[in-house]
Design a protein around this motif. Structure first.
Motif, PDB file in Angstrom:
ATOM      1  N   ARG A  73       7.017 -16.455  51.175  1.00 51.03           N
ATOM      2  CA  ARG A  73       8.195 -15.795  50.611  1.00 51.03           C
ATOM      3  C   ARG A  73       9.466 -16.586  50.862  1.00 51.03           C
ATOM      4  O   ARG A  73      10.410 -16.551  50.066  1.00 51.03           O
ATOM      5  N   ALA A  74       9.518 -17.297  51.977  1.00 52.26           N
ATOM      6  CA  ALA A  74      10.702 -18.090  52.307  1.00 52.26           C
ATOM      7  C   ALA A  74      10.664 -19.478  51.688  1.00 52.26           C
ATOM      8  O   ALA A  74      11.653 -20.219  51.772  1.00 52.26           O
ATOM      9  N   ASN A 110      22.656 -15.630  49.563  1.00 54.17           N
ATOM     10  CA  ASN A 110      21.629 -14.634  49.223  1.00 54.17           C
ATOM     11  C   ASN A 110      21.360 -13.746  50.433  1.00 54.17           C
ATOM     12  O   ASN A 110      20.330 -13.881  51.104  1.00 54.17           O
ATOM     13  N   TRP A 170      21.556 -18.245  58.545  1.00 52.49           N
ATOM     14  CA  TRP A 170      20.394 -18.636  57.746  1.00 52.49           C
ATOM     15  C   TRP A 170      19.691 -19.838  58.373  1.00 52.49           C
ATOM     16  O   TRP A 170      18.461 -19.919  58.380  1.00 52.49           O
ATOM     17  N   THR A 178      20.434 -10.694  50.641  1.00 51.94           N
ATOM     18  CA  THR A 178      19.237  -9.849  50.495  1.00 51.94           C
ATOM     19  C   THR A 178      18.002 -10.584  50.998  1.00 51.94           C
ATOM     20  O   THR A 178      17.142 -10.004  51.671  1.00 51.94           O
ATOM     21  N   GLN A 179      17.894 -11.855  50.676  1.00 50.64           N
ATOM     22  CA  GLN A 179      16.755 -12.648  51.166  1.00 50.64           C
ATOM     23  C   GLN A 179      16.769 -12.732  52.687  1.00 50.64           C
ATOM     24  O   GLN A 179      15.730 -12.619  53.340  1.00 50.64           O
ATOM     25  N   TYR A 180      17.958 -12.917  53.253  1.00 51.93           N
ATOM     26  CA  TYR A 180      18.073 -12.977  54.716  1.00 51.93           C
ATOM     27  C   TYR A 180      17.591 -11.673  55.338  1.00 51.93           C
ATOM     28  O   TYR A 180      16.824 -11.680  56.306  1.00 51.93           O
ATOM     29  N   ARG A 181      18.026 -10.542  54.791  1.00 50.48           N
ATOM     30  CA  ARG A 181      17.660  -9.236  55.358  1.00 50.48           C
ATOM     31  C   ARG A 181      16.157  -8.994  55.229  1.00 50.48           C
ATOM     32  O   ARG A 181      15.530  -8.434  56.132  1.00 50.48           O
ATOM     33  N   ARG A 182      15.581  -9.381  54.112  1.00 56.14           N
ATOM     34  CA  ARG A 182      14.142  -9.166  53.925  1.00 56.14           C
ATOM     35  C   ARG A 182      13.322  -9.980  54.922  1.00 56.14           C
ATOM     36  O   ARG A 182      12.368  -9.473  55.520  1.00 56.14           O
ATOM     37  N   LEU A 183      13.683 -11.226  55.112  1.00 56.26           N
ATOM     38  CA  LEU A 183      12.926 -12.073  56.019  1.00 56.26           C
ATOM     39  C   LEU A 183      13.140 -11.671  57.472  1.00 56.26           C
ATOM     40  O   LEU A 183      12.196 -11.675  58.275  1.00 56.26           O
ATOM     41  N   LYS A 199      15.779 -20.014  59.629  1.00 55.69           N
ATOM     42  CA  LYS A 199      14.834 -21.067  59.241  1.00 55.69           C
ATOM     43  C   LYS A 199      14.225 -21.734  60.471  1.00 55.69           C
ATOM     44  O   LYS A 199      13.059 -22.138  60.438  1.00 55.69           O
TER      45      LYS A 199
END
Length: 386
Positions: free
Chosen positions: A132-133, A160, A200, A162-167, A204
């Motif tokens: 996903r990442a 982004n 971010w 939203t991507q940070y929160r999801r991961l 990573k």
């Protein structure tokens, strides 16, 4: 809710069907399902645990059965095969269930047999997070957090969020079997509201560490004793933004790690002793819960729980009934640990910083130190054959 098409009543257009059973997906459905299962289990002789509402246990002579419920997933274990078969037959009469046999994959957690015990692994889940990442082929790292650079306020918002929160949320679930990620993930989750490019980059780095430890999981082995002991540590004023301290603890049942946490304290501590004392209060509450559960299941050891702390001031404060002037400002709920010590329910002892296992939950560590503590927390790689 609206009436399904074709079922409208022309005389009463505002009427809807009266549901005779719960619909899957409604907010009320989980509660209705659990209530029905709860009533059925009680009628068959199970006892609902007062310590954990999702746990049920059954006793008959020397036979024991433990049943744990998570939504519509049930895991059951016991020491009497015939009794387990009987319970499964009763469940199959009242509910549509499937017996999947020995649990090998439950709630995303895989159980791998190793010498003398089990390894709880989330290998598939880790692969999914990396996919996903977009970091399946990233370069692995040996630690999840850097020790050379502290987190600082940044004005460059990540493009982004939203991507940070999801991961970050996905990594939270990964800490179920990876306590070595607790500190790094806890730090990531502190910036959910407004992540920046620096945050971010931190995320990573955690993913690159996950990439290098895909085969790692939490090992559980047969323990010769059921004694409870815990390690508590705090990093005084470790956050450069608000100067709040980070506390962490690790609770062991025999040789097995059963509970751990890494969290920022609610208030600013005025001294390292105060920060450590607050951390002791947190682990005391957790150990109290663990011992209550063991007592309810008839598994409690007669030996008092031992809490290990590497701050002499905090250990003296727990044993001394005198209310020190330097703790007048400390919230009163932190002082309940003194009552536990006075009743000999807990024993608070000093441990050197070198042997403090909870150190990994409070701050970034160098590779050598981090690896040594990770091994002591029973986070190990699965054997090649697994």
């Amino acid at each position: 809710m609206r009436q399904p098409p074709g079922y409208e009543d022309p005389v009463h257009p505002d009427y809807v069907c009266h549901l005779q059973r719960s619909l899957y997906g409604l907010k009320q459905a989980p509660r209705a399902w659990f209530h029905r299962l709860h009533e059925f289990l009680l009628s068959t002789g199970f006892v609902a645990s007062k310590t954990d509402v999702s746990l049920f246990y059954y006793r008959s002579g020397d036979s024991r059965i433990y049943l744990l419920v998570y939504v519509d997933g049930i895991i059951m274990m016991g020491n009497d095969t015939a009794l387990l078969t009987t319970v499964l037959e009763r469940l199959s009469v009242a509910f549509k269930i499937r017996d999947l046999g020995t649990p090998t994959f439950f709630l995303g957690i895989e159980t791998v047999s190793v010498d003398g015990g089990l390894l709880l692994s989330q290998r598939r889940y880790m692969d999914d997070i990396l996919t996903r990442a977009g970091m399946v082929n990233c370069k692995p790292l040996s630690t999840p957090a850097a020790i050379t650079k502290a987190v600082s306020p940044s004005t460059d918002p990540y493009e982004n969020p939203t991507q940070y929160r999801r991961l970050a949320g996905a990594l939270q679930y990964l800490t179920i079997t990876r306590p070595d990620l607790s500190y790094a993930v806890n730090r990531l989750c502190q910036f959910m509201h407004a992540p920046t490019d620096e945050h971010w980059a931190m995320l990573k780095r955690v993913l690159r560490y996950v990439k290098g430890t895909l085969t790692y999981g939490l090992r559980l082995t047969a323990s010769p004793s059921a004694d409870v002991h815990a390690y508590s540590d705090s990093d005084w004023a470790g956050c450069p933004i608000d100067r709040k301290s980070t506390s962490g603890y690790a609770v062991f049942l025999g040789t097995n790690l059963v509970s751990w946490v890494s969290r920022k304290q609610r208030t600013v501590a005025r001294s390292s002793t105060e920060a450590e004392y607050k951390g002791l209060a947190d682990v005391a509450a957790e150990v109290t819960w663990v011992m209550s559960l063991l007592r309810e299941l008839g598994l409690q050891s007669s030996t008092p729980a031992t809490l290990w702390c590497d701050n002499l001031g905090a250990t003296y404060m727990c044993a001394n009934p005198v209310f020190h002037a330097r703790t007048k400002h400390v919230e009163i709920d932190y002082h309940f640990v003194r009552d536990k010590v006075s009743t000999i329910e807990f024993i608070v002892s000093f441990v050197s910083t070198r042997d403090q296992l909870a150190d990994v939950f409070t701050k970034p560590l160098a590779t050598t130190r981090f690896t040594a503590l990770r091994d002591k927390l029973n986070v190990v790689a699965s054997p090649p054959s697994a």
